[in-house]
Design an enzyme around this catalytic site. Structure first.
Site, PDB file in Angstrom:
ATOM      1  N   ASP A  87      -7.649   1.754   2.139  1.00  0.00           N
ATOM      2  CA  ASP A  87      -7.232   2.668   3.203  1.00  0.00           C
ATOM      3  C   ASP A  87      -8.117   3.894   3.382  1.00  0.00           C
ATOM      4  OD1 ASP A  87      -5.596   3.351   5.332  1.00  0.00           O
ATOM      5  OD2 ASP A  87      -4.242   4.541   4.104  1.00  0.00           O
ATOM      6  N   ASP A 118       1.194   4.888  -0.275  1.00  0.00           N
ATOM      7  CA  ASP A 118       0.602   6.223  -0.242  1.00  0.00           C
ATOM      8  C   ASP A 118       1.357   7.176  -1.157  1.00  0.00           C
ATOM      9  OD1 ASP A 118      -1.492   5.946   1.737  1.00  0.00           O
ATOM     10  OD2 ASP A 118       0.116   5.618   3.183  1.00  0.00           O
ATOM     11  N   HIS A 126       0.858  -1.182   0.000  1.00  0.00           N
ATOM     12  CA  HIS A 126       0.000   0.000   0.000  1.00  0.00           C
ATOM     13  C   HIS A 126       0.896   1.234   0.000  1.00  0.00           C
ATOM     14  CE1 HIS A 126      -3.220   2.726   0.683  1.00  0.00           C
ATOM     15  NE2 HIS A 126      -2.693   3.137   1.818  1.00  0.00           N
ATOM     16  N   HIS A 177      -5.689   9.783  -0.826  1.00  0.00           N
ATOM     17  CA  HIS A 177      -6.425   9.872   0.444  1.00  0.00           C
ATOM     18  C   HIS A 177      -5.604  10.435   1.600  1.00  0.00           C
ATOM     19  CE1 HIS A 177      -4.621   5.824   0.372  1.00  0.00           C
ATOM     20  NE2 HIS A 177      -4.517   5.948   1.662  1.00  0.00           N
TER      21      HIS A 177
END
Lengths: 1002, 1002
Positions: free
Chosen positions: A154, A31, A29, A399
């Site tokens: 997420d 970001d 994941h 996000h």
């Protein structure tokens, strides 16, 4: 034929009957910015903050996958993958292509970033997906990489509109992790972690989205994180090692899975084997997963019930689909998200208000530049042309970007990137405008952008004696606007595109704005004029000239009423606050008051749920108590004029506002300025705009938009699908995201369907905590971190002081079902006038008006056909060289308006010059990465319902492209290509495009 | 032809004239255990201690190297590489082979581990290299991987003997990092970080070793560590990135190199680009090094003076060699190592005394098992047979294993591994002994080892009523020993191999030993008998039988003299301590006293050099003050007997000793028991044995062995090649490592060349701080960490208490130049009687002595020819199936003894049965990985000296294998193979072996 679907599923591991099939999902994941900037993450810079370098993750995974063909990996964030891909040599690229071809490496979601769902606008969501998809297609020449899975593991709550968009993109399913903990526990008990989400009130079964909530976020089972940054015990299978542990480790894994399997409806379970920035050293993972699979599956011979396999969400979904199970459904969304009784993630709806505003302006400008590129027929050549802003906007959707949940230095990097990209965009626009304005033989000119007009600052207008204002209207309909330019204390003349003088008015810039920290302007006044009838997809030029006559600032009156032909706004004599608004045409007066108040933020050390602090993510007010920003009436100044009338209010040292009405406009504009929020009392504060409609019976209901599109009804203290206990956080637990609007309706018997709407200029959080009121949070300044990862209190400092934010809200009064003044159309138009406002360019010039008119076009429209008033030209951008991408949208919902909500016809052929019979036109799914007619979605049965096709509506091959049909809320997407260039498209497209051309030719 | 040398250098990057050539060495330093156990490191277990998994390092490097053929990597620790290799599939192995073939991956040093140089014995050093080399050869079927570089970049000081061994292994150069800081600074100033080390007093120029000291340990330049666990700034070359930093980063690197280049004699500089367990994610490194090289070298176009290139130490060495420079030389060694004025790394010479002892026993047993495997013609089949102990012993040589500088749980893992492997070895020995002892038709029997006789514990001898003791003598000469077996309080009969009763004596086990924590024995007495004339490479069996007569413990006398025919030992009546030793044959009496004393350890927080604590690495005594362990005379008990006479001393609650003499033996054995060292006064203590020779003039000189081989003269407060300031640490700075012995000489005019030697049973630290004294540190217990990485105080706890250690020292008195009683031969023989002691096996049996003799051989020798007394059979072990590896060694130095130091002849052909005319015999370099005749070493000129060949002495092709010549200190290494199996050897060997056979046949 590019049968990606078939190939993908063919490469899937085969589940075993009679066993629990454990789909191990190797994933990372990544970001796109959070604790570090995008490039700090990509390059592995500032590892003292977080030991992460994304380039190395991809390096590593690509190295490890080929070692065993059963290994799988999914990758999500195209922003990073593209950055990596650009640096690889041909050999590596071919290796990756083979991995994609074999299904070992699967791109899912595939947007530029994993977008937030609360505070993002659908136009930017679609853009960021489309650009991600396009880059994937461009990278993989020999393979189809169309993502078909939504992977939102997420983001902090989930929007129904996002699910609807994913359905329109042909996705088969959506996986996420963060839903309200009470909802989740309830779903565990009822085996409803998987369901069918009815994602649109307008699209029927085509928008149904199979939705699966992960058991444990996106983490591996406790104790089974195998990465260089994890601390879990590897599987040691060397029999001679003192540390041999296979039996114990396998026992532990089986025990976990058996517990979780009890919550599943089918004999498949998805287990995420990855976490934030995981797989930096992929062999950590794969070595251990190889062993875990091997030794667990060996137990089958002695009656073991588990069958472990490397898999992907697609393969899992296929297995679940093939199980033929029936599922429950739901129609509401997954907001707000709470992670415990005291932790409602509703603060980030407002966090970093200036970044949220800048993002919205970025979208506005991006659409302008895209359109201008098409209209001026700029051929894409350089990254700077459009990609820069496309990508910066893609990053902003992340996000932890637009949400405001990043560290301060990261927020500054986002702003810097966006700012630089807007400069690239401006250069593109300038090139285009020169092509469209300059008559033969004339010199090219500069087109400046005034990016700081929101703080009444514009270098060009303030310094130039003579300048041309070019206003480009990106809407598909004619529009008007009132232009406000900060200028010197002189009189100015303004001439329209015909050279005629038009009315102007000078307005005082409110004193608190004049004194804003960081404002680099000495202007005290703004010049206002009305730009009428700005052509659709076109521009008009106005010439402004400073006269030699000084113009001292206008003097205020103390009047309590401002009015024009259509609206009258009255302030209370004692309170000096808004007291009523009268719609003159409707002869209706609304008793309305407005106040700025704040919540004190809970301090907390986060060492227990009830010790949670209010922070960047979480909103947690002290005692749920609103406190007025001032105990005494504001100081007011009233300025009335022909074009605009305003009442300036100074509420205290850090809150001021302007309430204004423009000539001919029947809504109220409230411009607020908040900050620096004081913290000398060591208390964080969260400031709201509170509007109360006297006497309205709202019954706890209010309405917010989902990603700027469909409107959802909210019920205070209520969740549609489970028992909500509002006692812990009665305010924060009732906050919802506002992308563009929030409203209440008067349900009183005599109310005539009155509705009051607040339209915002950026994403904000809001609610209706008391009946008859709306509150919208404007700004937050906090002194504690809420322990959700960012590790900083949200205490924005700019220019050495707490951040000042300024913004606008439109207060709109109307009636929901009263035709023809339906509030629906108005709210959409007002919304779009903010989202896709005319873009202002300023060109200093010494030419006389006549000379200018001789040398430059002052009026232009790219549109060749009229577009109905309920249709939005959502996308018009260059695509694959000389081609273009076009999206048209019906922007009303089916029950909004008796007339305008009907299906409508809109021209595509001939809409602009370049969409003509010479071109090959094909309709695609929303993401523009598959021909619509080729899309097949997996369908899932709903308990107790008749099956309805969940396929996207097929285009009628005989449809008249000059007269397309659009149903309410429908978006249709077309690729328009020159026939010769069609063969230049990505191979995956070539065949289909050839077929499309054939079809079109028949 | 296997022209590795040529190929290797051909693949080297080409230095550029006129530029400073920067050889970037991509490397990882993978401790074979330290803060984590070997397997915790390999598998990445317990990452909370250290985020390391070696398997992933190798995975990662192997993945990254192929991406660019200029990339290089060196790997050192064969233990880890082999562990990794075993788990790889054929495809990966081929990939690695190609990398080795191309020179991209180079193995350097190549031992099983990076051995410590202070506390290791040369036999084990040679073994661990040989096994590492063999495994490398076995792994790489298609390529030659002979390491030719010594890479000792972490060990804490450097032994001359290690350099000499490396020369004998054909190495071209040696790189290390840790030398005394004052020495290093001096060498910086004089451009003498590179030199020629004259590594042997016996071998001449053949032992010269080009030696290069790294500038900054083995670390990358500050700011240029690019690894997942580093925090340095990556090189960001994306022009659009807000973080673009190429110019700044390149400037910084150039600035560093320019500074360091000033210390170099040639236009080459070696820069280590790696660190502990680095390259876990190799793409971190390579991505950034690629950029660093690219952008720095681009500067050449604008006059930049640096030429960066991926290189290896071999390639660097070749470039330095080709520069034709002359170098200074030195003859002493690099001990002790200090890292600052207060930090002498002399504590680890003694740290963890029981682990150091166990290691020594491990070597003893390994040699026994190897020899027995050959003599019994066991064909290697399973890993357990010999490899297990070979590898455990290889691991023990690691510079954080035998050194005692590992964490406690790691020390326990080492001990466990060694113990398990010794059990494998015992099984091998049992198999062999059954083959050698069991007569046709008889049953096989068990051969137990008594591994705890050092604490007077042996289950079998204590429990069995009747048992056979088989004593295997691994020496090439006949030997004798006194056997001591803990038994019950009964009388025992012992019969020799002929069935004749022999003398026995019962001895009391000292009370402190009886009560040692963890001792699992109720025995209070030991049975002693003499095993005379144990055959060379052979065994004798003794039968022991318990009688029904009780034997109460012998009662002590209070006599102060013990004596036998050759020696008389006298204790002082008041002090109850040793006062004199008389050599009866020489009629010489030595006035000698012995005491146990201790230093208090400095407490420290290590926050400054003068705040350094005494710790696992560093010895730092408070005030340099020795404190007697007891203020009053010890309690003594005297036991005199025919075989052995002993005086037991109890010095205090935690120190006791036994001073003993055996029948016919003219040296004194001092058995010490120390611990638990008390810490209830919150003070760490370091306990020494202090022996003083009254009236001796030693002039500050003393003598210690280097890795158990050549003896080096030490001068208190003096360093041969730089000005040493002893004022900071006058004790710790004068400590030197003792592998097997330390001595002083009486330089008084009338001294008759007296020498006093202490021979130790394990590595210890020692010195002569006052003239006429020797002190040897026995045991240490510390309460502070010395901040050199291990992060634990050296506070060993066993069985719930501070560790008790028990050991022996031999006190030997003699004359250096008095032939024929030269002390040199004696010290070597005594040393070898400890290093290669007869191994005791115990077999319980119900057979009568006659029956046993009928069914089992009780006497055996594998040696078919007599070996001269100054020759050691250093190696005899199975090699490549039916072959064997043989090393013979002349164990005296050239000036040791007028007669025995002469060149001598030794038989190889016919030495044992299996070395016969049927076999192909080839002489190799010391590491057994290249035919001696093929070795070519790079030669380096020494300033002001005539060139002498630095090549290893070539074998005479006409030499009689039945009569090999050995020069003083020479070791010759031979591979003996069946002619048919020769083709089964590794391909690298096949050709050469064929040639060798040819040569031998001529």
């Amino acid at each position: 034929m590019c049968d990606h679907l078939k190939k993908l599923f063919q490469s899937c591991p085969v589940p075993k009957d009679g066993l629990m099939n454990v789909h191990l999902i190797a994933h990372t994941h990544d970001d796109v910015g959070w604790l570090k900037t995008v490039d700090q993450y990509y390059y592995g810079d500032r590892n003292s903050i977080q030991q992460v370098g994304v380039q190395y993750i991809i390096d590593s995974v690509v190295a490890e996958l080929p070692k065993d063909p059963s290994r799988r990996f999914i990758y999500v964030e195209t922003a990073y993958f593209r950055q990596w891909w650009d640096k690889q040599n041909q050999e590596t690229r071919e290796k990756v292509e083979a991995l994609v071809e074999s299904g070992q490496l699967e791109f899912i979601s595939g947007g530029w970033a994993m977008h937030d769902e609360a505070v993002t606008h659908y136009q930017s969501i679609i853009d960021q997906f489309t650009w991600g998809f396009k880059i994937l297609d461009d990278m993989f020449n020999t393979s189809c990489v169309r993502p078909k899975i939504g992977w939102q593991i997420d983001p902090f709550g989930h929007a129904r509109e996002t699910a609807s968009i994913m359905a329109m993109m042909g996705f088969d399913g959506l996986f996420f992790a963060r839903l309200d903990q009470a909802d989740k526990n309830n779903r565990f008990d009822k085996k409803e972690l998987e369901l069918v989400w009815k994602a649109s009130a307008n699209h029927g079964a085509a928008s149904y989205m199979f939705t699966s909530a992960n058991h444990d976020f996106y983490y591996p089972p406790s104790g089974f994180c195998f990465d260089v940054l994890c601390f879990d015990e590897p599987i040691i299978d060397d029999l001679y090692s003192p540390d041999y542990n296979v039996d114990r480790r396998v026992d532990s894994f089986i025990s976990y899975i058996e517990k979780q399997s009890a919550f599943m409806k089918t004999n498949n379970i998805l287990v995420t084997m990855g976490t934030d920035f995981s797989y930096q050293q992929a062999s950590y993972w794969y070595n251990n997963l190889d062993r875990l699979i091997k030794y667990t599956n060996e137990r089958q011979a002695e009656g073991g019930q588990l069958n472990l396999m490397y898999s992907t969400p697609s393969c899992y979904l296929k297995a679940v689909h093939d199980a033929g199970q029936e599922w429950t459904s739901k129609e509401d969304d997954f907001f707000p998200y709470s992670s415990d009784d005291y932790s409602y993630w509703t603060g980030y709806f407002t966090s970093r208000p200036t970044l949220k505003f800048m993002e919205r302006k970025g979208n506005n400008f991006l659409q302008v530049c895209k359109q201008l590129s098409v209209l001026a027929d700029l051929r894409e050549e350089k990254w700077e042309d459009l990609a820069s802003l496309r990508e910066a906007m893609g990053i902003m959707q992340h996000h932890d970007a637009i949400t405001g949940t990043e560290k301060q230095h990261v927020a500054e990097d986002y702003a810097l990137r966006l700012h630089r990209s807007m400069e690239h965009c401006r250069q593109t626009a300038e090139n285009a405008l020169n092509k469209l304005t300059v008559k033969e033989g004339s010199a090219e000119v500069q087109f400046h952008s005034c990016l700081f007009t929101n703080v009444s600052q514009c270098d060009t207008s303030e310094q130039a004696e003579k300048f041309v204002v070019t206003l480009y209207n990106p809407l598909a309909q004619v529009t008007s606007m009132f232009v406000r330019l900060p200028v010197q204390d002189f009189q100015y003349q303004v001439r329209n595109e015909l050279g005629d003088l038009i009315d102007t008015q000078m307005l005082k810039i409110p004193t608190p704005v004049q004194n804003m920290p960081g404002r680099e302007s000495s202007a005290t006044q703004e010049l206002v004029f009305q730009a009428e009838n700005l052509p659709a997809l076109g521009f008009k030029s106005y010439r402004v000239e400073k006269l030699n006559t000084a113009s001292p600032p206008p003097q205020p009156s103390e009047e309590l009423v401002i009015a024009n032909d259509v609206i009258e706004v009255t302030f209370d004599a004692d309170l000096k606050r808004l007291s009523s608004v009268k719609d003159i045409a409707a002869d209706k007066t609304y008793a309305v008051s407005q106040d700025f108040q704040y919540y004190e933020a809970v301090e907390g050390d986060n060492l227990g749920a009830d010790r949670r602090a209010s922070g960047a993510y979480i909103f947690r007010p002290v005692n749920n108590q609103k406190i007025p920003v001032s105990g005494s009436p504001p100081i007011i100044e009233t300025y009335s004029g022909e074009l605009v009338s305003e009442i300036h209010q100074v509420w205290n040292e850090w809150v001021s506002s302007v309430t204004r009405i423009y000539k001919g406009v029947n809504h109220v504009e409230l411009e607020w300025t908040v900050g620096p929020i004081p913290i000398d009392d060591d208390t964080g504060k969260e400031v709201i705009n509170l509007v109360s409609l006297s006497g309205w019976e709202t019954n706890g209901k209010f309405y917010t938009d989902s990603n700027g599109r469909e409107i959802l009804e909210r019920n205070r203290d209520l969740r549609p699908t489970w028992d909500f206990d509002p006692s812990f956080e009665p305010v924060a637990g009732n906050y919802y995201p506002i992308t563009t609007s929030i409203s209440i309706r008067n349900h009183a018997a005599n109310s005539q369907n009155e509705e009051f709407v607040i339209i915002t200029d950026r994403a904000q959080g809001g609610s209706s905590i008391e009946n008859g009121t709306l509150e919208v949070m404007l700004h937050r300044r906090l002194l504690f971190d809420d322990d959700k990862g960012v590790g900083e209190p949200l205490n924005e400092i700019a220019f050495g002081e707490g951040l000042v934010a300024r913004g606008k809200q439109i207060l709109l009064f109307g009636q929901t079902e009263a035709h023809p003044t339906s509030i629906y159309k108005t709210r959409r138009l007002v919304r779009d006038s903010m989202v896709l406002a005319p873009w202002l360019f300023v060109t200093p010039t010494d030419l006389t008006p006549t000379q200018w008119g001789e040398q430059y076009n002052t009026l232009y429209t790219g549109l060749r056909k009229e577009v109905p008033p309920n249709v939005n030209l959502l996308t018009l951008e260059p695509w694959n060289g000389e081609g273009m991408l076009v999206r048209v949208e019906h922007f009303l919902e089916k029950n909004d308006d008796p007339e305008l909500s009907q299906p409508i016809n809109v021209p595509l052929m001939g809409l602009i010059d370049r969409i003509n019979e010479e071109m090959a036109i094909g309709e695609t799914i929303l993401g523009a990465n598959q021909w619509l007619s080729d899309n097949v979605r997996l369908e899932f049965k709903i308990e107790g319902e008749e099956s309805a096709s969940q396929q996207l509506p097929r285009p009628d091959p005989n449809e008249d492209l000059a007269n397309l049909t659009l149903n309410p809320m429908q978006i249709r997407t077309f690729i328009v290509q020159t026939r010769s260039s069609a063969t230049m498209a990505a191979p995956c497209f070539i065949l289909l495009l050839a077929l499309a051309i054939l079809r079109i030719n028949i």
